[in-house]
Motif scaffolding. Structure first.
Motif, PDB file in Angstrom:
ATOM      1  N   ASP A  30      -3.155   3.548   0.517  1.00 43.88           N
ATOM      2  CA  ASP A  30      -4.039   3.169  -0.605  1.00 43.88           C
ATOM      3  C   ASP A  30      -3.726   1.748  -1.063  1.00 43.88           C
ATOM      4  O   ASP A  30      -4.625   0.963  -1.353  1.00 43.88           O
ATOM      5  CB  ASP A  30      -3.867   4.136  -1.786  1.00 43.88           C
ATOM      6  N   ALA A  31      -2.409   1.452  -1.128  1.00 39.64           N
ATOM      7  CA  ALA A  31      -2.008   0.122  -1.594  1.00 39.64           C
ATOM      8  C   ALA A  31      -2.214  -0.939  -0.508  1.00 39.64           C
ATOM      9  O   ALA A  31      -2.517  -2.091  -0.807  1.00 39.64           O
ATOM     10  CB  ALA A  31      -0.537   0.138  -2.014  1.00 39.64           C
ATOM     11  N   MET A  32      -2.022  -0.549   0.765  1.00 43.68           N
ATOM     12  CA  MET A  32      -2.118  -1.518   1.875  1.00 43.68           C
ATOM     13  C   MET A  32      -3.002  -0.947   2.986  1.00 43.68           C
ATOM     14  O   MET A  32      -2.504  -0.457   4.003  1.00 43.68           O
ATOM     15  CB  MET A  32      -0.720  -1.825   2.429  1.00 43.68           C
ATOM     16  N   PRO A  33      -4.327  -1.017   2.811  1.00 40.08           N
ATOM     17  CA  PRO A  33      -5.225  -0.377   3.785  1.00 40.08           C
ATOM     18  C   PRO A  33      -5.142  -0.990   5.184  1.00 40.08           C
ATOM     19  O   PRO A  33      -5.639  -0.410   6.143  1.00 40.08           O
ATOM     20  CB  PRO A  33      -6.622  -0.581   3.183  1.00 40.08           C
ATOM     21  N   GLY A  34      -4.498  -2.166   5.303  1.00 40.30           N
ATOM     22  CA  GLY A  34      -4.378  -2.789   6.628  1.00 40.30           C
ATOM     23  C   GLY A  34      -3.078  -2.445   7.331  1.00 40.30           C
ATOM     24  O   GLY A  34      -2.758  -3.042   8.364  1.00 40.30           O
ATOM     25  N   HIS A  35      -2.308  -1.483   6.818  1.00 36.42           N
ATOM     26  CA  HIS A  35      -0.994  -1.131   7.363  1.00 36.42           C
ATOM     27  C   HIS A  35      -1.176  -0.078   8.468  1.00 36.42           C
ATOM     28  O   HIS A  35      -1.253   1.119   8.194  1.00 36.42           O
ATOM     29  CB  HIS A  35      -0.123  -0.589   6.219  1.00 36.42           C
ATOM     30  N   VAL A  36      -1.226  -0.536   9.721  1.00 36.23           N
ATOM     31  CA  VAL A  36      -1.539   0.367  10.836  1.00 36.23           C
ATOM     32  C   VAL A  36      -0.495   1.480  10.953  1.00 36.23           C
ATOM     33  O   VAL A  36      -0.830   2.666  11.087  1.00 36.23           O
ATOM     34  CB  VAL A  36      -1.569  -0.413  12.173  1.00 36.23           C
ATOM     35  N   ALA A  37       0.800   1.097  10.909  1.00 34.74           N
ATOM     36  CA  ALA A  37       1.862   2.099  11.112  1.00 34.74           C
ATOM     37  C   ALA A  37       1.794   3.172  10.028  1.00 34.74           C
ATOM     38  O   ALA A  37       2.021   4.366  10.302  1.00 34.74           O
ATOM     39  CB  ALA A  37       3.223   1.418  11.111  1.00 34.74           C
ATOM     40  N   ALA A  38       1.463   2.784   8.806  1.00 38.01           N
ATOM     41  CA  ALA A  38       1.373   3.763   7.722  1.00 38.01           C
ATOM     42  C   ALA A  38       0.228   4.748   7.994  1.00 38.01           C
ATOM     43  O   ALA A  38       0.371   5.957   7.772  1.00 38.01           O
ATOM     44  CB  ALA A  38       1.167   3.054   6.384  1.00 38.01           C
ATOM     45  N   TRP A  39      -0.892   4.228   8.497  1.00 40.73           N
ATOM     46  CA  TRP A  39      -2.012   5.122   8.838  1.00 40.73           C
ATOM     47  C   TRP A  39      -1.609   6.092   9.948  1.00 40.73           C
ATOM     48  O   TRP A  39      -1.936   7.272   9.914  1.00 40.73           O
ATOM     49  CB  TRP A  39      -3.236   4.315   9.289  1.00 40.73           C
ATOM     50  N   ARG A  40      -0.859   5.597  10.942  1.00 41.87           N
ATOM     51  CA  ARG A  40      -0.455   6.464  12.055  1.00 41.87           C
ATOM     52  C   ARG A  40       0.490   7.569  11.537  1.00 41.87           C
ATOM     53  O   ARG A  40       0.355   8.733  11.915  1.00 41.87           O
ATOM     54  CB  ARG A  40       0.247   5.656  13.154  1.00 41.87           C
ATOM     55  N   CYS A  41       1.444   7.188  10.687  1.00 38.18           N
ATOM     56  CA  CYS A  41       2.376   8.195  10.148  1.00 38.18           C
ATOM     57  C   CYS A  41       1.628   9.178   9.246  1.00 38.18           C
ATOM     58  O   CYS A  41       1.901  10.386   9.265  1.00 38.18           O
ATOM     59  CB  CYS A  41       3.494   7.513   9.362  1.00 38.18           C
ATOM     60  N   TYR A  42       0.717   8.669   8.458  1.00 34.83           N
ATOM     61  CA  TYR A  42      -0.087   9.535   7.592  1.00 34.83           C
ATOM     62  C   TYR A  42      -0.835  10.557   8.445  1.00 34.83           C
ATOM     63  O   TYR A  42      -0.832  11.771   8.152  1.00 34.83           O
ATOM     64  CB  TYR A  42      -1.060   8.661   6.790  1.00 34.83           C
ATOM     65  N   ALA A  43      -1.434  10.080   9.555  1.00 32.38           N
ATOM     66  CA  ALA A  43      -2.155  10.988  10.460  1.00 32.38           C
ATOM     67  C   ALA A  43      -1.197  12.047  11.009  1.00 32.38           C
ATOM     68  O   ALA A  43      -1.563  13.227  11.132  1.00 32.38           O
ATOM     69  CB  ALA A  43      -2.797  10.186  11.595  1.00 32.38           C
ATOM     70  N   GLU A  44       0.043  11.624  11.316  1.00 30.23           N
ATOM     71  CA  GLU A  44       1.005  12.589  11.873  1.00 30.23           C
ATOM     72  C   GLU A  44       1.351  13.686  10.860  1.00 30.23           C
ATOM     73  O   GLU A  44       1.445  14.867  11.216  1.00 30.23           O
ATOM     74  CB  GLU A  44       2.285  11.868  12.332  1.00 30.23           C
TER      75      GLU A  44
END
Ligand SMILES: C[S@@+](CC[C@H](N)C(=O)[O-])C[C@H]1O[C@@H](n2cnc3c(N)ncnc32)[C@H](O)[C@@H]1O
Length: 358
Positions: A30-44
């Motif tokens: 939410d704070a950093m929508p361009g953070h790819v690794a965070a999106w991948r971990c969130y998906a996991e």
């Protein structure tokens, strides 16, 4: 703070505390929508909780963000002339996200530069489907001859392009494209008005290169441009008393009759095809015998104006003479010049000086 949250999320994920890990990664994306690794971990975290639809949505988001990053690298490579690697980046971006707008847009540009018109059109048409509200793709489809040409480039296309270009503009134009338009318009003005005039207008002033070249020729300079980023650069030159953000025709219409002694337009009419209304307004705001110096890219003699595959307009000399005469502008000189290069080749151009006769 973001690194701390990320590592905390990873620790929670490894410990199997999935709800807490999900919350940490959710905060981060939410704070950093361009953070790819965070999106991948969130998906996991979602996948490990068996939440299939949400996992798919988060993975798509990760792919889309990563595609944008890769496309940005491709844009850098394209800008610096490494077309093969740029194309690889764009294709990789599309393999991650088939709707990556910037990759389609830049592949359109890349293929049109290589005369692969049909491939370029495919990508521009895809851009239109993905973002129907954008005007750039329709403009470039027209530039490639697949639709009727508009009379001028859309404002938001020009603004977006020059806002992006502003930081590189001066170095790229002067060092890589050997651009000499500003000196040439300044010399032309100096030739017919060697003494300082009161008020000069720099139409499509950009970063202010023409104003800097001609600064000693007028006491007061006003610059007009669509791009805020270009205007910010012009402002930093210290040449201009006034900078106006807006379209040339709209701004000219608001200026009083006979209020300007000299008007310059360097490399701006490449974004405007039909010039009749604009010339009429320039003539109206000039004082009698006021001077108007402008550059154009040269079209074949039988052509009035045309939009080229480059996305730039060019004009025929006879058309310019006629439009000027209709506007009450007498021609002092029109000469063939080279103002800059494109892909290492000189671009045939015209430098024209007019004066208000009526
Ligand atoms: C190639 S740059 C030239 C800038 C400057 N005249 C020079 O010679 O360095 C073209 C400039 O014209 C501006 N421009 C294009 N169409 C315009 C319009 N309709 N109204 C105002 N500015 C426009 C762009 O934003 C850009 O800054």
């Amino acid at each position: 703070m973001s690194a701390e949250t990320f590592f905390q999320g990873e620790r929670l994920l490894q410990a199997g505390e999935l709800a807490a890990a999900e919350a940490a990664f959710r905060d981060l994306v939410d704070a950093m929508p361009g953070h790819v690794a965070a999106w991948r971990c969130y998906a996991e975290t979602l996948q490990r909780q068996g939440r299939i639809d949400e996992t798919i949505a988060a993975t798509r988001r990760a792919n889309s963000v990563e595609a944008d990053h890769i496309s940005e690298i491709g844009a850098f490579l394209l800008f610096h002339g490494d077309h093969a690697r740029a194309e690889t980046c764009f294709e990789r971006a599309l393999s991650l996200d088939p709707d990556c707008l910037s990759a389609h847009w830049l592949l359109g540009e890349l293929h049109s530069r290589h005369d692969a018109r049909d491939r370029a059109l495919t990508h521009y048409r895809r851009c239109l489907e993905i973002a129907p509200d954008r005007t750039g793709p329709a403009y470039m489809i027209a530039a490639l001859g697949a639709e009727d040409s508009p009379e001028r480039a859309p404002d938001d296309y020009v603004t977006a392009f020059f806002d992006w270009y502003a930081d590189h503009f001066d170095a790229h134009l002067t060092q890589r494209l050997n651009y000499t338009g500003p000196d040439q318009v300044a010399d032309a003005l100096r030739a017919c008005r060697p003494n300082e005039v009161e008020h000069a207008l720099d139409l499509g002033c950009g970063t202010g290169l023409a104003g800097v070249a001609a600064r000693d020729l007028a006491r007061h300079w006003t610059g007009v441009d669509l791009s805020p980023a270009m205007l910010a650069r012009a402002n930093s030159t210290g040449v201009y008393d006034r900078l106006i953000e807006g379209d040339l025709l709209t701004v000219l219409r608001e200026l009083p009759d006979g209020s300007i002694d000299a008007a310059l337009a360097a490399d701006v009419f490449v974004y405007i095809g039909a010039l009749d209304q604009l010339f009429a307004e320039v003539s109206r705001v000039l004082v009698p015998a006021g001077v108007f110096v402008a550059t154009f890219e040269t079209a074949p003699p039988e052509v009035t104006w045309e939009l080229c595959e480059s996305g730039r307009y060019r004009h025929g000399e006879a058309y310019l003479r006629r439009v000027a005469a209709d506007a009450g502008l007498g021609q002092l000189s029109v000469s063939a010049r080279t103002l800059r290069e494109e892909y290492g080749e000189p671009v045939a151009s015209l430098l024209a000086t007019f004066t208000r006769t009526s």
